[in-house]
Scaffold this motif. Sequence first.
Motif, PDB file in Angstrom:
ATOM      1  N   ALA A  65       0.841  -1.200   0.000  1.00 32.71           N
ATOM      2  CA  ALA A  65       0.000   0.000   0.000  1.00 32.71           C
ATOM      3  C   ALA A  65       0.868   1.239   0.000  1.00 32.71           C
ATOM      4  CB  ALA A  65      -0.916   0.008   1.225  1.00 32.71           C
ATOM      5  N   PHE A  66       0.275   2.343  -0.473  1.00 37.52           N
ATOM      6  CA  PHE A  66       0.829   3.680  -0.311  1.00 37.52           C
ATOM      7  C   PHE A  66      -0.126   4.461   0.586  1.00 37.52           C
ATOM      8  CE2 PHE A  66       3.114   2.572  -4.170  1.00 37.52           C
ATOM      9  CZ  PHE A  66       4.358   3.141  -3.944  1.00 37.52           C
ATOM     10  N   LEU A  67       0.422   5.094   1.599  1.00 35.14           N
ATOM     11  CA  LEU A  67      -0.389   5.908   2.498  1.00 35.14           C
ATOM     12  C   LEU A  67      -0.020   7.363   2.255  1.00 35.14           C
ATOM     13  CD1 LEU A  67       0.089   3.787   5.748  1.00 35.14           C
ATOM     14  CD2 LEU A  67      -1.562   3.452   3.896  1.00 35.14           C
ATOM     15  N   PRO A  68      -0.856   8.135   1.573  1.00 38.18           N
ATOM     16  CA  PRO A  68      -0.513   9.533   1.290  1.00 38.18           C
ATOM     17  C   PRO A  68      -0.187  10.279   2.578  1.00 38.18           C
ATOM     18  CG  PRO A  68      -2.484   8.875   0.098  1.00 38.18           C
ATOM     19  CD  PRO A  68      -2.187   7.764   1.062  1.00 38.18           C
ATOM     20  N   SER A  69       0.845  11.066   2.525  1.00 35.76           N
ATOM     21  CA  SER A  69       1.305  11.736   3.737  1.00 35.76           C
ATOM     22  C   SER A  69       1.997  13.033   3.374  1.00 35.76           C
ATOM     23  CB  SER A  69       2.269  10.822   4.499  1.00 35.76           C
ATOM     24  OG  SER A  69       2.915  11.509   5.542  1.00 35.76           O
ATOM     25  N   SER A  70       1.936  13.970   4.280  1.00 39.23           N
ATOM     26  CA  SER A  70       2.659  15.234   4.140  1.00 39.23           C
ATOM     27  C   SER A  70       3.941  15.139   4.961  1.00 39.23           C
ATOM     28  CB  SER A  70       1.793  16.407   4.617  1.00 39.23           C
ATOM     29  OG  SER A  70       2.515  17.610   4.581  1.00 39.23           O
ATOM     30  N   THR A  71       4.997  14.583   4.339  1.00 38.67           N
ATOM     31  CA  THR A  71       6.298  14.362   4.975  1.00 38.67           C
ATOM     32  C   THR A  71       6.134  13.718   6.349  1.00 38.67           C
ATOM     33  OG1 THR A  71       6.369  16.604   5.932  1.00 38.67           O
ATOM     34  CG2 THR A  71       7.360  16.282   3.757  1.00 38.67           C
ATOM     35  N   GLY A  72       5.335  12.662   6.406  1.00 39.12           N
ATOM     36  CA  GLY A  72       5.069  12.004   7.671  1.00 39.12           C
ATOM     37  C   GLY A  72       6.076  10.924   7.998  1.00 39.12           C
ATOM     38  N   VAL A  73       5.987  10.412   9.232  1.00 38.64           N
ATOM     39  CA  VAL A  73       6.729   9.239   9.676  1.00 38.64           C
ATOM     40  C   VAL A  73       5.727   8.286  10.306  1.00 38.64           C
ATOM     41  CG1 VAL A  73       8.893  10.465  10.052  1.00 38.64           C
ATOM     42  CG2 VAL A  73       7.260  10.258  11.929  1.00 38.64           C
ATOM     43  N   ALA A  74       6.046   6.994  10.273  1.00 37.67           N
ATOM     44  CA  ALA A  74       5.127   5.978  10.787  1.00 37.67           C
ATOM     45  C   ALA A  74       5.683   5.373  12.065  1.00 37.67           C
ATOM     46  CB  ALA A  74       4.909   4.889   9.749  1.00 37.67           C
ATOM     47  N   ARG A  75       4.782   4.995  12.968  1.00 38.26           N
ATOM     48  CA  ARG A  75       5.136   4.328  14.203  1.00 38.26           C
ATOM     49  C   ARG A  75       4.165   3.181  14.444  1.00 38.26           C
ATOM     50  NH1 ARG A  75       8.954   6.888  13.415  1.00 38.26           N
ATOM     51  NH2 ARG A  75       9.984   8.468  14.698  1.00 38.26           N
ATOM     52  N   VAL A 401      14.379  -1.383  -3.369  1.00 37.29           N
ATOM     53  CA  VAL A 401      13.092  -0.776  -3.706  1.00 37.29           C
ATOM     54  C   VAL A 401      13.335   0.533  -4.442  1.00 37.29           C
ATOM     55  CG1 VAL A 401      11.833  -1.842  -1.813  1.00 37.29           C
ATOM     56  CG2 VAL A 401      12.979   0.352  -1.444  1.00 37.29           C
ATOM     57  N   PRO A 402      12.440   0.892  -5.378  1.00 38.03           N
ATOM     58  CA  PRO A 402      12.636   2.100  -6.185  1.00 38.03           C
ATOM     59  C   PRO A 402      12.160   3.363  -5.478  1.00 38.03           C
ATOM     60  CG  PRO A 402      10.687   0.948  -6.929  1.00 38.03           C
ATOM     61  CD  PRO A 402      11.281   0.099  -5.847  1.00 38.03           C
ATOM     62  N   TYR A 403      12.550   3.509  -4.211  1.00 38.70           N
ATOM     63  CA  TYR A 403      12.248   4.707  -3.436  1.00 38.70           C
ATOM     64  C   TYR A 403      13.480   5.010  -2.587  1.00 38.70           C
ATOM     65  CZ  TYR A 403       7.922   1.968  -3.925  1.00 38.70           C
ATOM     66  OH  TYR A 403       6.927   1.146  -4.380  1.00 38.70           O
ATOM     67  N   LEU A 404      13.685   6.269  -2.274  1.00 35.68           N
ATOM     68  CA  LEU A 404      14.686   6.644  -1.278  1.00 35.68           C
ATOM     69  C   LEU A 404      13.976   6.685   0.068  1.00 35.68           C
ATOM     70  CD1 LEU A 404      16.723   9.407  -3.143  1.00 35.68           C
ATOM     71  CD2 LEU A 404      17.352   7.007  -2.748  1.00 35.68           C
ATOM     72  N   LEU A 405      14.274   5.719   0.911  1.00 35.54           N
ATOM     73  CA  LEU A 405      13.614   5.608   2.207  1.00 35.54           C
ATOM     74  C   LEU A 405      14.403   6.362   3.260  1.00 35.54           C
ATOM     75  CD1 LEU A 405      12.772   1.786   2.131  1.00 35.54           C
ATOM     76  CD2 LEU A 405      11.387   3.704   1.291  1.00 35.54           C
ATOM     77  N   ARG A 406      13.694   7.019   4.159  1.00 33.46           N
ATOM     78  CA  ARG A 406      14.396   7.745   5.218  1.00 33.46           C
ATOM     79  C   ARG A 406      14.158   7.177   6.602  1.00 33.46           C
ATOM     80  NH1 ARG A 406      10.794  11.800   7.397  1.00 33.46           N
ATOM     81  NH2 ARG A 406       8.908  12.017   6.136  1.00 33.46           N
ATOM     82  N   GLU A 407      13.164   6.276   6.745  1.00 28.91           N
ATOM     83  CA  GLU A 407      12.906   5.676   8.046  1.00 28.91           C
ATOM     84  C   GLU A 407      11.907   4.543   7.866  1.00 28.91           C
ATOM     85  OE1 GLU A 407      11.659   7.076  12.586  1.00 28.91           O
ATOM     86  OE2 GLU A 407      11.450   8.461  10.893  1.00 28.91           O
ATOM     87  N   ILE A 424       4.215   7.381   2.548  1.00 28.58           N
ATOM     88  CA  ILE A 424       4.466   6.213   3.366  1.00 28.58           C
ATOM     89  C   ILE A 424       4.193   4.995   2.494  1.00 28.58           C
ATOM     90  CG2 ILE A 424       3.826   4.924   5.432  1.00 28.58           C
ATOM     91  CD1 ILE A 424       5.069   7.590   6.110  1.00 28.58           C
ATOM     92  N   VAL A 425       5.193   4.111   2.344  1.00 28.48           N
ATOM     93  CA  VAL A 425       5.030   2.902   1.553  1.00 28.48           C
ATOM     94  C   VAL A 425       5.047   1.707   2.497  1.00 28.48           C
ATOM     95  CG1 VAL A 425       7.515   2.739   1.068  1.00 28.48           C
ATOM     96  CG2 VAL A 425       5.874   1.559  -0.403  1.00 28.48           C
ATOM     97  N   VAL A 426       4.127   0.769   2.277  1.00 28.86           N
ATOM     98  CA  VAL A 426       4.017  -0.441   3.089  1.00 28.86           C
ATOM     99  C   VAL A 426       4.546  -1.610   2.270  1.00 28.86           C
ATOM    100  CG1 VAL A 426       2.485  -1.944   4.409  1.00 28.86           C
ATOM    101  CG2 VAL A 426       1.995   0.509   4.255  1.00 28.86           C
ATOM    102  N   LEU A 427       5.558  -2.295   2.782  1.00 32.09           N
ATOM    103  CA  LEU A 427       6.242  -3.371   2.061  1.00 32.09           C
ATOM    104  C   LEU A 427       6.104  -4.677   2.824  1.00 32.09           C
ATOM    105  CD1 LEU A 427       9.538  -1.392   1.374  1.00 32.09           C
ATOM    106  CD2 LEU A 427       7.678  -1.751  -0.245  1.00 32.09           C
ATOM    107  N   ARG A 428       5.767  -5.738   2.132  1.00 31.24           N
ATOM    108  CA  ARG A 428       5.672  -7.065   2.731  1.00 31.24           C
ATOM    109  C   ARG A 428       6.954  -7.841   2.474  1.00 31.24           C
ATOM    110  NH1 ARG A 428       2.319  -9.469   6.241  1.00 31.24           N
ATOM    111  NH2 ARG A 428       0.443  -8.883   5.086  1.00 31.24           N
TER     112      ARG A 428
END
Length: 433
Positions: A65-75, A401-407, A424-428
């Motif tokens: 999934a992709f979770l649209p976010s405004s420069t968010g971080v996930a916990r 993965v074809p994204y630059l991940l920061r966290e 926010i990208v969700v990877l299995r």
Amino acid sequence: MVREPVDSVIDLGVLPADEPDEPAVPGGILRWAVRRLAAGVAVVAVLTGVTAAAPLPRHRLSTLAFLPSSTGVARVVDAGLVMVFENQRAVAYDPDGWRELWSVPGAAFAHAIAYQDLVMLFRGDAMNEPTGEKSEWVRAVDRATGQQRWSSDRQLEMHGDVMISYLPAGDGQAVEFRDPRTAEVRWRLPDSQSWTPDERRAALWRLTPDGTLVEHDLRTGVVRRTARVLLPESSHSLTLRISRAAVGITAFGEGGRQRDAPTLWYDAADLTGVSGAGQWAWEQECGRGLFCAYAAEGDRVLLVDPATGAVVRSVTEGSVLGSPLGVLALGPQQGDAAFSLPTVGAVLDPLTGDRQTGLKGWRVLGMDDSVVRVLAHYDLPHKLTYLAELTAREAVRLDAVPYLLRECTMAGRTLVCATMAGDIVVLRIEQER
């Protein structure tokens, strides 16, 4: 994995030779296998096998999934709740299907704790704001609906089923102990020059203004005992520390801890004086079934058995983090600092002391509590992030993965990652046999 006495290599493979961000490794040993995805998908580098007698299965990543976010971080709050913190709101998601449950408006939320039917949202910058400019530091909402139950303009700490509420140093203390569900005050701490909770003994220790050491029941405030003890000489203040079996008192001057006045330790059972040897002020999970313990004086880290407190090994590598594979000794930042992520210098086997350098230059991308689970290496020109999962046996190769991940944060076998693009990208994580 075959162990060498020193400087053995964890074979994770390297990036293709034409990619400039290749980590430094011994030549001729490590290789990447590259495969290309069809239908316009970006190039993905796949990590190959590992140096072990029976190589572990290779793991691949699929995008859930992709979770649209405004420069968010996930916990990850727990198995049933993931929070995404954006600039102006906090959003709750159900990890089973990644359905948005509710959102709460508010700036600078950065952390969340679940307690019974509540979720407490903590602001990350609250301690840096003048009192008159903040509306709240913590907001408690209903877990099912996101509706507010209570809020606080004071700093809060959770210790079991007790919530400690206080103002930052310099604003006066007025320490209160509250019910987390209702925020009602259970008891208030009398005037003290220092105090600290002790979860292991469900206690609250404090030094009175005249230097008497007092032990309270953490939940009720009932005084269990008081004692006059010898205090270190201080030109400014005294601070309490809690070790496994002792209470320590440390002197501070205007410039910090007074190194000419060592911490004085007292047995927590009878408050008799004890040696400072083997005492430490803080410990946390460090992987491989051990805890990292930090001494009150000096920078030494001790690896201890969490059940007995016995010291297994002393680590003198400077800054370290725990992982399932071993203790990660952190090295200096390199190049553009790769989004300020810590850099691995070596992996230390806590039982043998072997120092492995095959992960040197990789970045700490994801942690579960205090333990590092995921590492990253960046190919900035191609906007790829190479990933590896740390296990007790090996550094397991994952897809790039074809994204630059920061966290990233882990929810079971799922990675929830913030990208540099603000999504926010969700990877299995899936196993290939």
